[in-house]
Design a protein around this motif. Structure first.
Motif, PDB file in Angstrom:
ATOM      1  N   VAL A   1       0.847  -1.194   0.000  1.00 22.64           N
ATOM      2  CA  VAL A   1       0.000   0.000   0.000  1.00 22.64           C
ATOM      3  C   VAL A   1       0.879   1.240   0.000  1.00 22.64           C
ATOM      4  N   ASP A   2       0.589   2.139  -0.923  1.00 19.33           N
ATOM      5  CA  ASP A   2       1.310   3.405  -1.012  1.00 19.33           C
ATOM      6  C   ASP A   2       0.404   4.506  -0.444  1.00 19.33           C
ATOM      7  N   PRO A   3       0.742   5.060   0.729  1.00 16.45           N
ATOM      8  CA  PRO A   3      -0.114   6.079   1.349  1.00 16.45           C
ATOM      9  C   PRO A   3      -0.267   7.345   0.501  1.00 16.45           C
ATOM     10  N   GLU A   4       0.681   7.570  -0.394  1.00 19.35           N
ATOM     11  CA  GLU A   4       0.623   8.760  -1.251  1.00 19.35           C
ATOM     12  C   GLU A   4      -0.429   8.629  -2.351  1.00 19.35           C
ATOM     13  N   THR A   5      -0.581   7.423  -2.888  1.00 21.42           N
ATOM     14  CA  THR A   5      -1.429   7.260  -4.073  1.00 21.42           C
ATOM     15  C   THR A   5      -2.657   6.366  -3.870  1.00 21.42           C
ATOM     16  N   ASP A   6      -2.650   5.511  -2.878  1.00 19.61           N
ATOM     17  CA  ASP A   6      -3.750   4.553  -2.715  1.00 19.61           C
ATOM     18  C   ASP A   6      -4.906   5.114  -1.897  1.00 19.61           C
ATOM     19  N   SER A   7      -6.107   4.662  -2.266  1.00 19.88           N
ATOM     20  CA  SER A   7      -7.323   4.818  -1.471  1.00 19.88           C
ATOM     21  C   SER A   7      -7.773   3.400  -1.173  1.00 19.88           C
ATOM     22  N   VAL A   8      -8.076   3.114   0.100  1.00 22.89           N
ATOM     23  CA  VAL A   8      -8.263   1.734   0.538  1.00 22.89           C
ATOM     24  C   VAL A   8      -9.646   1.515   1.141  1.00 22.89           C
ATOM     25  N   LEU A   9     -10.270   0.423   0.713  1.00 24.75           N
ATOM     26  CA  LEU A   9     -11.484  -0.071   1.339  1.00 24.75           C
ATOM     27  C   LEU A   9     -11.091  -1.342   2.082  1.00 24.75           C
ATOM     28  N   GLU A  10     -11.361  -1.366   3.385  1.00 32.18           N
ATOM     29  CA  GLU A  10     -11.029  -2.544   4.177  1.00 32.18           C
ATOM     30  C   GLU A  10     -12.309  -3.294   4.514  1.00 32.18           C
ATOM     31  N   LEU A  11     -12.362  -4.557   4.113  1.00 33.05           N
ATOM     32  CA  LEU A  11     -13.519  -5.411   4.379  1.00 33.05           C
ATOM     33  C   LEU A  11     -13.218  -6.321   5.562  1.00 33.05           C
TER      34      LEU A  11
ATOM     35  N   PRO B   1      -6.711   9.318   6.865  1.00 31.62           N
ATOM     36  CA  PRO B   1      -8.004   8.738   7.245  1.00 31.62           C
ATOM     37  C   PRO B   1      -9.093   8.951   6.188  1.00 31.62           C
ATOM     38  N   GLU B   2      -9.011  10.044   5.459  1.00 29.67           N
ATOM     39  CA  GLU B   2     -10.033  10.327   4.432  1.00 29.67           C
ATOM     40  C   GLU B   2      -9.860   9.460   3.178  1.00 29.67           C
ATOM     41  N   LYS B   3      -8.794   8.659   3.136  1.00 31.11           N
ATOM     42  CA  LYS B   3      -8.570   7.730   2.021  1.00 31.11           C
ATOM     43  C   LYS B   3      -8.751   6.277   2.461  1.00 31.11           C
ATOM     44  N   LEU B   4      -9.470   6.084   3.589  1.00 34.22           N
ATOM     45  CA  LEU B   4      -9.681   4.755   4.141  1.00 34.22           C
ATOM     46  C   LEU B   4     -11.140   4.617   4.565  1.00 34.22           C
ATOM     47  N   TRP B   5     -11.773   3.535   4.113  1.00 36.50           N
ATOM     48  CA  TRP B   5     -13.152   3.221   4.468  1.00 36.50           C
ATOM     49  C   TRP B   5     -13.197   1.799   4.990  1.00 36.50           C
ATOM     50  N   LEU B   6     -13.986   1.585   6.036  1.00 38.25           N
ATOM     51  CA  LEU B   6     -14.098   0.277   6.665  1.00 38.25           C
ATOM     52  C   LEU B   6     -15.520  -0.252   6.499  1.00 38.25           C
ATOM     53  N   VAL B   7     -15.637  -1.539   6.189  1.00 36.27           N
ATOM     54  CA  VAL B   7     -16.937  -2.205   6.117  1.00 36.27           C
ATOM     55  C   VAL B   7     -16.885  -3.391   7.064  1.00 36.27           C
ATOM     56  N   GLU B   8     -17.658  -3.303   8.147  1.00 31.23           N
ATOM     57  CA  GLU B   8     -17.693  -4.349   9.174  1.00 31.23           C
ATOM     58  C   GLU B   8     -19.145  -4.744   9.420  1.00 31.23           C
ATOM     59  N   LYS B   9     -19.443  -6.017   9.254  1.00 21.96           N
ATOM     60  CA  LYS B   9     -20.805  -6.527   9.413  1.00 21.96           C
ATOM     61  C   LYS B   9     -21.244  -6.604  10.873  1.00 21.96           C
ATOM     62  N   GLU B  10     -20.342  -7.004  11.739  1.00 20.92           N
ATOM     63  CA  GLU B  10     -20.670  -7.212  13.152  1.00 20.92           C
ATOM     64  C   GLU B  10     -20.836  -5.856  13.846  1.00 20.92           C
ATOM     65  N   LYS B  11     -22.045  -5.572  14.320  1.00 24.74           N
ATOM     66  CA  LYS B  11     -22.375  -4.258  14.871  1.00 24.74           C
ATOM     67  C   LYS B  11     -21.457  -3.835  16.018  1.00 24.74           C
ATOM     68  N   SER B  12     -21.191  -4.735  16.961  1.00 26.51           N
ATOM     69  CA  SER B  12     -20.359  -4.361  18.111  1.00 26.51           C
ATOM     70  C   SER B  12     -18.937  -4.016  17.672  1.00 26.51           C
TER      71      SER B  12
ATOM     72  N   LEU C   1      -2.366   0.659   8.698  1.00 20.87           N
ATOM     73  CA  LEU C   1      -2.509   1.554   7.539  1.00 20.87           C
ATOM     74  C   LEU C   1      -2.333   3.016   7.951  1.00 20.87           C
ATOM     75  N   LEU C   2      -2.971   3.397   9.045  1.00 21.97           N
ATOM     76  CA  LEU C   2      -2.865   4.785   9.511  1.00 21.97           C
ATOM     77  C   LEU C   2      -1.439   5.094   9.977  1.00 21.97           C
ATOM     78  N   GLU C   3      -0.798   4.157  10.652  1.00 23.80           N
ATOM     79  CA  GLU C   3       0.582   4.362  11.092  1.00 23.80           C
ATOM     80  C   GLU C   3       1.543   4.447   9.913  1.00 23.80           C
ATOM     81  N   LYS C   4       1.194   3.784   8.817  1.00 21.51           N
ATOM     82  CA  LYS C   4       2.025   3.853   7.610  1.00 21.51           C
ATOM     83  C   LYS C   4       1.892   5.214   6.922  1.00 21.51           C
ATOM     84  N   GLY C   5       0.862   5.959   7.291  1.00 18.73           N
ATOM     85  CA  GLY C   5       0.685   7.297   6.728  1.00 18.73           C
ATOM     86  C   GLY C   5      -0.495   7.448   5.794  1.00 18.73           C
ATOM     87  N   LEU C   6      -1.336   6.417   5.662  1.00 19.16           N
ATOM     88  CA  LEU C   6      -2.528   6.553   4.833  1.00 19.16           C
ATOM     89  C   LEU C   6      -3.466   7.547   5.506  1.00 19.16           C
TER      90      LEU C   6
END
Length: 189
Positions: free
Chosen positions: A34-44, A62-73, A55-60
């Motif tokens: 993952v290149d924090p300069e050029t990538d936009s990431v969806l994490e499933l 936050p506005e280029k990262l989206w999370l999809v988590e099924k489990e509500k908690s 990912l965040l510690e690598k420098g991505l």
């Protein structure tokens, strides 16, 4: 280990796919390309957020990262842990991404979904949506605990994608392999 993770596992072990969250070593192997300069990431299936944190510690940003988590908690925990990252509580097989939320193309999907535990029809549906979202040049990074690839050769051929094992992480419980998938057309160019 977090209580929401344990409870989610007890409710539906096939959906969670592991008794123990991913290790830091597995997270590092998943984000290696993952290149924090050029990538936009969806994490499933971000679960407890180990890969999200890496990912965040690598420098991505936050506005280029989206999370999809099924489990509500787990989704609620991710919202608290990463308030600047957009977290959607939904099933990856019914992936509905709002253009207002994702205002740029996704170049990389990082998946911790237990693909081999998902019914073939739903697995195919998820992968079709992922590669439609990624377009021609994006890539899917997926790990598996199996000695087999997380996407069968038949399914990969039907989707027009090719996979490559990028890493094996022995110091994870259980050991895991990281695979990267791309459209065949991008491999030929």
């Amino acid at each position: 280990m977090s209580q929401p993770f344990i409870m989610a596992f007890l409710r539906n072990p096939r959906q969670i796919g592991a008794l123990i969250p991913s290790s830091e070593r597995l997270a590092q192997a998943m984000i290696a390309d993952v290149d924090p300069e050029t990538d936009s990431v969806l994490e499933l299936g971000p679960g407890t957020g180990v890969i999200t944190q890496a990912l965040l510690e690598k420098g991505l940003p936050p506005e280029k990262l989206w999370l999809v988590e099924k489990e509500k908690s787990l989704a609620e925990r991710l919202n608290r842990q990463f308030p600047s990252v957009t977290t959607l509580c939904q099933d990856a097989s019914r992936l509905i991404l709002d253009d207002a939320l994702i205002n740029q193309p996704i170049s990389c999907v990082i998946s911790s979904l237990p693909l081999l535990n998902i019914r073939p029809f739903n697995r195919l549906k998820i992968l079709q949506q992922v590669f439609q979202l990624l377009g021609d040049s994006g890539r899917l990074i997926q790990f598996t605990y199996s000695i087999k690839p997380p996407i069968s050769q038949v399914m990969a051929d039907n989707l027009g994608i090719r996979g490559e094992r990028k890493a094996t992480v022995l110091r994870n419980l259980p050991p895991a392999s990281v695979w990267q998938y791309r459209r065949v057309s991008t491999l030929i160019d």
